[in-house]
Design an enzyme around this catalytic site. Structure first.
Site, PDB file in Angstrom:
ATOM      1  N   LYS A  93       0.815  -1.231   0.000  1.00  9.34           N
ATOM      2  CA  LYS A  93       0.000   0.000   0.000  1.00  9.34           C
ATOM      3  C   LYS A  93       0.847   1.279   0.000  1.00  9.34           C
ATOM      4  O   LYS A  93       0.448   2.293  -0.541  1.00  9.34           O
ATOM      5  CB  LYS A  93      -0.938   0.008   1.207  1.00  9.34           C
ATOM      6  CG  LYS A  93      -1.955  -1.118   1.180  1.00  9.34           C
ATOM      7  CD  LYS A  93      -3.350  -0.599   1.070  1.00  9.34           C
ATOM      8  CE  LYS A  93      -4.362  -1.650   0.685  1.00  9.34           C
ATOM      9  NZ  LYS A  93      -4.312  -2.891   1.456  1.00  9.34           N
ATOM     10  N   GLU A 115      -9.536   6.558   3.337  1.00  9.59           N
ATOM     11  CA  GLU A 115     -10.352   5.574   4.040  1.00  9.59           C
ATOM     12  C   GLU A 115      -9.449   4.416   4.418  1.00  9.59           C
ATOM     13  O   GLU A 115      -8.413   4.204   3.786  1.00  9.59           O
ATOM     14  CB  GLU A 115     -11.469   5.072   3.126  1.00  9.59           C
ATOM     15  CG  GLU A 115     -11.086   3.928   2.162  1.00  9.59           C
ATOM     16  CD  GLU A 115     -10.072   4.317   1.076  1.00  9.59           C
ATOM     17  OE1 GLU A 115      -9.924   5.530   0.802  1.00  9.59           O
ATOM     18  OE2 GLU A 115      -9.419   3.416   0.508  1.00  9.59           O
ATOM     19  N   SER A 382       1.691  -9.998  -0.803  1.00  9.78           N
ATOM     20  CA  SER A 382       1.358  -8.569  -0.778  1.00  9.78           C
ATOM     21  C   SER A 382       1.657  -7.895   0.552  1.00  9.78           C
ATOM     22  O   SER A 382       1.861  -6.677   0.592  1.00  9.78           O
ATOM     23  CB  SER A 382      -0.113  -8.376  -1.151  1.00  9.78           C
ATOM     24  OG  SER A 382      -0.944  -9.162  -0.319  1.00  9.78           O
TER      25      SER A 382
HETATM   26  C1  LIG Z   1      -5.164  -3.992   1.269  1.00  8.00           C
HETATM   27  C2  LIG Z   1      -4.431  -5.261   1.043  1.00  8.00           C
HETATM   28  C3  LIG Z   1      -4.771  -6.146  -0.013  1.00  8.00           C
HETATM   29  C4  LIG Z   1      -5.941  -5.938  -0.920  1.00  8.00           C
HETATM   30  O1  LIG Z   1      -5.898  -4.781  -1.691  1.00  8.00           O
HETATM   31  P1  LIG Z   1      -5.562  -4.800  -3.249  1.00  8.00           P
HETATM   32  O2  LIG Z   1      -5.868  -3.416  -3.656  1.00  8.00           O
HETATM   33  O3  LIG Z   1      -6.460  -5.807  -3.879  1.00  8.00           O
HETATM   34  O4  LIG Z   1      -4.143  -5.168  -3.383  1.00  8.00           O
HETATM   35  C5  LIG Z   1      -3.995  -7.276  -0.216  1.00  8.00           C
HETATM   36  N1  LIG Z   1      -2.957  -7.553   0.597  1.00  8.00           N
HETATM   37  C6  LIG Z   1      -2.621  -6.761   1.643  1.00  8.00           C
HETATM   38  C7  LIG Z   1      -1.471  -7.139   2.497  1.00  8.00           C
HETATM   39  C8  LIG Z   1      -3.328  -5.580   1.895  1.00  8.00           C
HETATM   40  O5  LIG Z   1      -2.977  -4.806   2.925  1.00  8.00           O
END
Ligand SMILES: *Cc1c(COP(=O)(O)O)cnc(C)c1O
Length: 406
Positions: A93, A115, A382
């Site tokens: 993010k 948000e 992610s």
């Molecule tokens: C917010 C988040 C997501 C989901 O958001 P995307 O916009 O689909 O990437 C996925 N993995 C993590 C670790 C997050 O914090």
């Protein structure tokens, strides 16, 4: 990106029939201003250098590409992991929060709103604002605040004001509504940093561009390590920003399968999951046209997922389009399988993933079925799992204060 650009230029802000801009009239001038400014900055070498330098010096990029030897042994194909869990603040993010923070500064805005659901985007935005000297207000459902107190405290430590939202289900979609309401009244000095590849044009394109560093690094690193492009990329999909950032630099490489994984929750009935491509229909929600989980009257449905970051009724419009044209495929992973993925990566590879990322891992048994041993997969991790420890312990009946079962 021949195919994508052609489509985008045909109808700015649209991905096929998806995307667009469905907002109150007061927001149209500010979205026009933002679009014009952003498309200039996209070509501006100074801006790009400032952004890339911060990705290196503040976020810690490039993030590594790690070979997952034990997963490869268990599932067949050669599996590599893109390590967004090692980004500063714990997930991808921050790539977007920093990019948009820089855009806001160039636009002369001094105040940022955002948000947040689980708090990851709120923490990333609060960090970027602290670094860039911007005032920061984060909207968060009071139900999410209760579930994610450590992140509320983090945001406050970083100097942000966290405003609880008590309307509706007191969760993410209500926080988005409240942030949009703030923005309508404050556009002159405020920029709204949307946290995923969602919302009205230009957000889906801008957020995607800021996350493309994931795919660009993956491309360079896998070619260096394996001497070729991967056969498939795998990423979890909430709004879709980590996945589209990973996929986009490979869209014109027909030999690379693009595989998104949605939250299958507890079951297939509407309300029990957040798998938009499994029960969702075309609709308009929170500023864009996309695929939405809604009933026959167009009433947006409640969703469920073990991971707050995937628990959203709509998907980013570029994913809706990539699926419509058959370029990307989407699997679903249940809460139970995501928990399996969470433990699997922890025990097999020594990496505790975020529950969101655990969905990409939990889907590996189905994705790998029938794949040759020499096929090459890259899974995007992610984010890291620190934020989820209390929730996993609660679900599995473990008291993390004492380590005993409860
Ligand atoms: C917010 C988040 C997501 C989901 O958001 P995307 O916009 O689909 O990437 C996925 N993995 C993590 C670790 C997050 O914090």
């Amino acid at each position: 990106m021949a195919t994508t650009t052609t489509r985008e230029q045909q109808r700015p802000g649209y991905f096929g029939t998806y995307g667009g801009r469905f907002v109150p009239e007061t927001l149209v001038p500010v979205l026009d201003e933002l679009t014009a400014a952003y498309f200039e900055l996209r070509q501006d070498a100074d801006f790009q250098k400032e952004y890339r330098d911060l990705l290196r010096d503040f976020v810690g990029r490039p993030t590594p590409l790690t070979e997952a030897r034990e997963l490869s042994r268990r599932f067949g194909p050669q599996i590599w992991l893109k390590r967004e869990d090692l980004c500063h603040t714990g997930a991808h993010k921050i790539n977007n929060a920093l990019g948009q923070g820089l855009v806001a500064k160039r636009l002369g805005k001094r105040r940022i709103i955002a948000e947040t659901g689980a708090g990851q985007h709120g923490v990333a935005t609060a960090s970027a604002c602290a670094l860039l000297g911007l005032e920061c207000v984060i909207y968060m459902g009071v139900e999410d605040m209760r579930r994610q107190l450590p992140n509320v405290y983090r945001m406050r430590l970083l100097g942000a004001e966290v405003r609880g939202v008590s309307s509706g289900t007191k969760t993410l979609k209500d926080a988005v509504n409240e942030a949009l309401r703030d923005w309508v009244a404050s556009v002159a000095d405020t920029h709204y940093i949307i946290g995923s590849a969602l919302g009205p044009h230009p957000f889906p394109t801008m957020v995607r561009d800021f996350q493309c560093v994931i795919g660009e690094e993956t491309r360079a690193m896998i070619q260096e390590r394996c001497g070729r492009l991967p056969d498939a990329l795998v990423a979890c999909v909430g709004g879709g920003s980590n996945a589209i950032g990973m996929f986009h630099p490979f869209i014109d490489d027909a030999g690379v399968r693009l595989i998104g994984v949605e939250a299958g929750g507890n079951g297939i009935e509407l309300g029990q999951h957040a798998a938009r491509f499994d029960g969702g229909t075309p609709g308009v929600f929170q500023g864009m046209s996309s695929v939405v989980l809604q009933n026959e009257d167009g009433q947006v449905m409640g969703t469920h997922s073990i991971s707050a970051g995937l628990d959203y009724a709509a998907i980013g419009p570029e994913h809706a389009w990539l699926r419509a044209i058959g370029r990307a495929e989407y699997f679903r992973c249940s809460d139970a399988d995501a928990l399996r993925g969470f433990h699997l990566l922890s025990e097999a590879e020594g990496i505790i993933p975020a529950l969101e990322s655990a969905h990409a891992l939990g889907a590996l048994p189905s994705i790998c079925e029938g794949l040759a041993k020499d096929s090459l997969l890259v899974v995007n991790v992610s984010g890291r799992g620190d934020k989820d420890l209390a929730e996993v312990a609660r679900l599995e009946g473990v008291d993390i204060a004492t380590g005993s079962s409860i």
